[in-house]
Design a protein around this motif. Structure first.
Motif, PDB file in Angstrom:
ATOM      1  N   PHE A   1      -5.138 -20.323 -12.969  1.00 46.83           N
ATOM      2  CA  PHE A   1      -4.711 -18.963 -12.637  1.00 46.83           C
ATOM      3  C   PHE A   1      -4.634 -18.754 -11.127  1.00 46.83           C
ATOM      4  O   PHE A   1      -3.651 -18.197 -10.616  1.00 46.83           O
ATOM      5  CB  PHE A   1      -5.666 -17.949 -13.263  1.00 46.83           C
ATOM      6  N   ASN A   2      -5.642 -19.213 -10.394  1.00 48.54           N
ATOM      7  CA  ASN A   2      -5.626 -19.061  -8.940  1.00 48.54           C
ATOM      8  C   ASN A   2      -4.460 -19.821  -8.320  1.00 48.54           C
ATOM      9  O   ASN A   2      -3.802 -19.335  -7.393  1.00 48.54           O
ATOM     10  CB  ASN A   2      -6.948 -19.546  -8.348  1.00 48.54           C
ATOM     11  N   GLY A   3      -4.204 -21.022  -8.841  1.00 46.96           N
ATOM     12  CA  GLY A   3      -3.087 -21.803  -8.313  1.00 46.96           C
ATOM     13  C   GLY A   3      -1.746 -21.140  -8.563  1.00 46.96           C
ATOM     14  O   GLY A   3      -0.871 -21.123  -7.688  1.00 46.96           O
ATOM     15  N   MET A   4      -1.557 -20.581  -9.758  1.00 50.40           N
ATOM     16  CA  MET A   4      -0.298 -19.900 -10.063  1.00 50.40           C
ATOM     17  C   MET A   4      -0.124 -18.664  -9.183  1.00 50.40           C
ATOM     18  O   MET A   4       0.995 -18.374  -8.708  1.00 50.40           O
ATOM     19  CB  MET A   4      -0.257 -19.515 -11.542  1.00 50.40           C
ATOM     20  N   ALA A   5      -1.211 -17.936  -8.945  1.00 53.26           N
ATOM     21  CA  ALA A   5      -1.132 -16.751  -8.086  1.00 53.26           C
ATOM     22  C   ALA A   5      -0.779 -17.147  -6.658  1.00 53.26           C
ATOM     23  O   ALA A   5       0.039 -16.483  -6.001  1.00 53.26           O
ATOM     24  CB  ALA A   5      -2.452 -15.993  -8.126  1.00 53.26           C
ATOM     25  N   GLU A   6      -1.376 -18.226  -6.171  1.00 55.59           N
ATOM     26  CA  GLU A   6      -1.100 -18.664  -4.800  1.00 55.59           C
ATOM     27  C   GLU A   6       0.335 -19.145  -4.629  1.00 55.59           C
ATOM     28  O   GLU A   6       0.916 -18.998  -3.556  1.00 55.59           O
ATOM     29  CB  GLU A   6      -2.082 -19.770  -4.414  1.00 55.59           C
ATOM     30  N   ARG A   7       0.908 -19.711  -5.695  1.00 59.29           N
ATOM     31  CA  ARG A   7       2.295 -20.193  -5.622  1.00 59.29           C
ATOM     32  C   ARG A   7       3.301 -19.093  -5.934  1.00 59.29           C
ATOM     33  O   ARG A   7       4.499 -19.325  -5.939  1.00 59.29           O
ATOM     34  CB  ARG A   7       2.502 -21.365  -6.586  1.00 59.29           C
ATOM     35  N   GLY A   8       2.822 -17.881  -6.226  1.00 59.42           N
ATOM     36  CA  GLY A   8       3.721 -16.770  -6.496  1.00 59.42           C
ATOM     37  C   GLY A   8       4.314 -16.776  -7.891  1.00 59.42           C
ATOM     38  O   GLY A   8       5.285 -16.053  -8.147  1.00 59.42           O
ATOM     39  N   LEU A   9       3.734 -17.565  -8.813  1.00 56.05           N
ATOM     40  CA  LEU A   9       4.257 -17.623 -10.170  1.00 56.05           C
ATOM     41  C   LEU A   9       3.798 -16.433 -10.998  1.00 56.05           C
ATOM     42  O   LEU A   9       4.397 -16.133 -12.043  1.00 56.05           O
ATOM     43  CB  LEU A   9       3.810 -18.929 -10.839  1.00 56.05           C
ATOM     44  N   VAL A  10       2.731 -15.788 -10.560  1.00 59.10           N
ATOM     45  CA  VAL A  10       2.237 -14.577 -11.205  1.00 59.10           C
ATOM     46  C   VAL A  10       1.506 -13.757 -10.149  1.00 59.10           C
ATOM     47  O   VAL A  10       0.942 -14.319  -9.204  1.00 59.10           O
ATOM     48  CB  VAL A  10       1.284 -14.927 -12.384  1.00 59.10           C
ATOM     49  N   ARG A  11       1.553 -12.434 -10.263  1.00 63.30           N
ATOM     50  CA  ARG A  11       0.783 -11.585  -9.367  1.00 63.30           C
ATOM     51  C   ARG A  11      -0.585 -11.312  -9.986  1.00 63.30           C
ATOM     52  O   ARG A  11      -0.710 -11.155 -11.200  1.00 63.30           O
ATOM     53  CB  ARG A  11       1.499 -10.254  -9.118  1.00 63.30           C
ATOM     54  N   ARG A  12      -1.589 -11.218  -9.154  1.00 66.68           N
ATOM     55  CA  ARG A  12      -2.937 -10.987  -9.665  1.00 66.68           C
ATOM     56  C   ARG A  12      -3.061  -9.645 -10.383  1.00 66.68           C
ATOM     57  O   ARG A  12      -3.896  -9.496 -11.279  1.00 66.68           O
ATOM     58  CB  ARG A  12      -3.960 -11.094  -8.537  1.00 66.68           C
ATOM     59  N   ASP A  13      -2.237  -8.674 -10.013  1.00 66.30           N
ATOM     60  CA  ASP A  13      -2.333  -7.374 -10.670  1.00 66.30           C
ATOM     61  C   ASP A  13      -1.570  -7.315 -11.994  1.00 66.30           C
ATOM     62  O   ASP A  13      -1.574  -6.298 -12.677  1.00 66.30           O
ATOM     63  CB  ASP A  13      -1.854  -6.263  -9.736  1.00 66.30           C
ATOM     64  N   GLU A  14      -0.919  -8.432 -12.369  1.00 66.06           N
ATOM     65  CA  GLU A  14      -0.199  -8.466 -13.640  1.00 66.06           C
ATOM     66  C   GLU A  14      -1.114  -8.818 -14.814  1.00 66.06           C
ATOM     67  O   GLU A  14      -0.726  -8.669 -15.980  1.00 66.06           O
ATOM     68  CB  GLU A  14       0.949  -9.478 -13.579  1.00 66.06           C
ATOM     69  N   VAL A  15      -2.297  -9.321 -14.525  1.00 70.31           N
ATOM     70  CA  VAL A  15      -3.272  -9.663 -15.559  1.00 70.31           C
ATOM     71  C   VAL A  15      -4.662  -9.295 -15.050  1.00 70.31           C
ATOM     72  O   VAL A  15      -4.848  -9.043 -13.865  1.00 70.31           O
ATOM     73  CB  VAL A  15      -3.231 -11.167 -15.919  1.00 70.31           C
ATOM     74  N   ARG A  16      -5.641  -9.267 -15.941  1.00 73.89           N
ATOM     75  CA  ARG A  16      -7.024  -9.102 -15.511  1.00 73.89           C
ATOM     76  C   ARG A  16      -7.904 -10.027 -16.335  1.00 73.89           C
ATOM     77  O   ARG A  16      -7.592 -10.355 -17.499  1.00 73.89           O
ATOM     78  CB  ARG A  16      -7.493  -7.652 -15.632  1.00 73.89           C
TER      79      ARG A  16
END
Length: 287
Positions: free
Chosen positions: A197-212
């Motif tokens: 999850f952290n890797g996908m967020a850092e690469r812009g594949l998902v925003r952290r505010d899109e999931v919790r």
């Protein structure tokens, strides 16, 4: 017990050069699990490490990227792979099925452990966890995944919950697909692990505010480097020396982002994973 200090010190070890008794022209058969969104992504990210290992051993090599976590266990058990970078649960399955052996644990951000997580849509109302999630749509990863299937299954069963009947359940997805499914509202909940999850967020594949994150496991041992049963013991020892000598600086050039090297390991390092597999009924305890 593996720790941050041991990961840092491992990089300063000197490499001996024992004779390798493999045939001089024998090809090493490497395998790696589906760590990235696609097989081509995984090959691009992980092949530099395997190339480095083959060069240090002076051997040609082939690299297979499996489509699921269980597949890599089968490849080791059937002798179709000699050395594999795999998930912890896949390793335990391979150990029980064919005697595969862990020889090193990878470091990530200098640590030898990670966490399973469960993600939820950010606007989802859950009165209490997990009881308040009854009937929601949940996606597990495939049954060979440690954090995507084994550990959450064990967690729910320890709470007296059968996830297949408690939720609107499905499994078999990759970790990246699970994250995207939650972010897009295709499911309410999905299993994952913090590194992905952290890797996908850092690469812009998902925003952290899109999931919790609604649940986090206890620390789990990171991915092992594994050799098949019967693999040459001198070569095994040399491989262990090569990988544990990779410094954090060198890791930045030959390993995927945020991986920082390896520490020596054996099957004892993965006993907690084995215990979970026995508890959920997927393994039989050895007498």
């Amino acid at each position: 017990m593996l720790n941050r200090r041991s990961l840092i010190l491992a990089g300063s070890a000197a490499i001996a050069a024992p004779a390798i008794s493999l045939a001089q022209d024998s090809r090493l058969r490497f395998a790696v699990g589906p760590f990235q969104p696609s097989p081509s992504d995984t090959r691009k990210a992980f092949e530099p490490f395997f190339r480095h290992l083959a060069e240090r051993l002076g051997r040609p090599y082939d690299l297979v990227v499996t489509n699921d976590w269980a597949g890599i266990s089968v490849a080791l058990a059937n002798g179709q792979a000699d050395i594999a970078w795999m998930g912890p649960w896949g390793y335990v399955l391979a150990h029980h099925a064919g005697g595969a052996r862990a020889i090193a644990t990878v470091g990530y951000d200098g640590l030898p452990s990670y966490h399973a997580i469960i993600l939820a849509r950010p606007g989802l109302t859950i009165g209490s966890w997990p009881e308040g999630a009854r009937g929601l749509r949940i996606s597990f990863a495939d049954v060979g995944s440690t954090s995507g299937w084994l550990i959450p299954t064990h967690y729910f069963q320890s709470r007296g919950i059968d996830p297949k009947t408690f939720f609107r359940y499905r499994d078999g997805a990759s970790h990246p697909a699970n994250v995207i499914a939650v972010a897009n509202g295709q499911v309410d909940l999905a299993t994952d692990f913090d590194r992905n999850f952290n890797g996908m967020a850092e690469r812009g594949l998902v925003r952290r505010d899109e999931v919790r994150i609604v649940w986090t496991s206890e620390p789990l041992p990171n991915d092992p480097l594994v050799v098949r049963a019967g693999f040459d013991p001198d070569a095994t020892a040399h491989i262990q020396e090569i990988v544990t000598a990779i410094t954090p600086e060198e890791a930045r050039t030959i390993m995927p982002p945020r991986y920082t090297g390896w520490v020596s390991a054996d099957h004892e390092s993965y006993r907690p994973i084995e215990a979970a597999g026995i508890a959920v009924g997927r393994l039989k305890a050895k007498s």
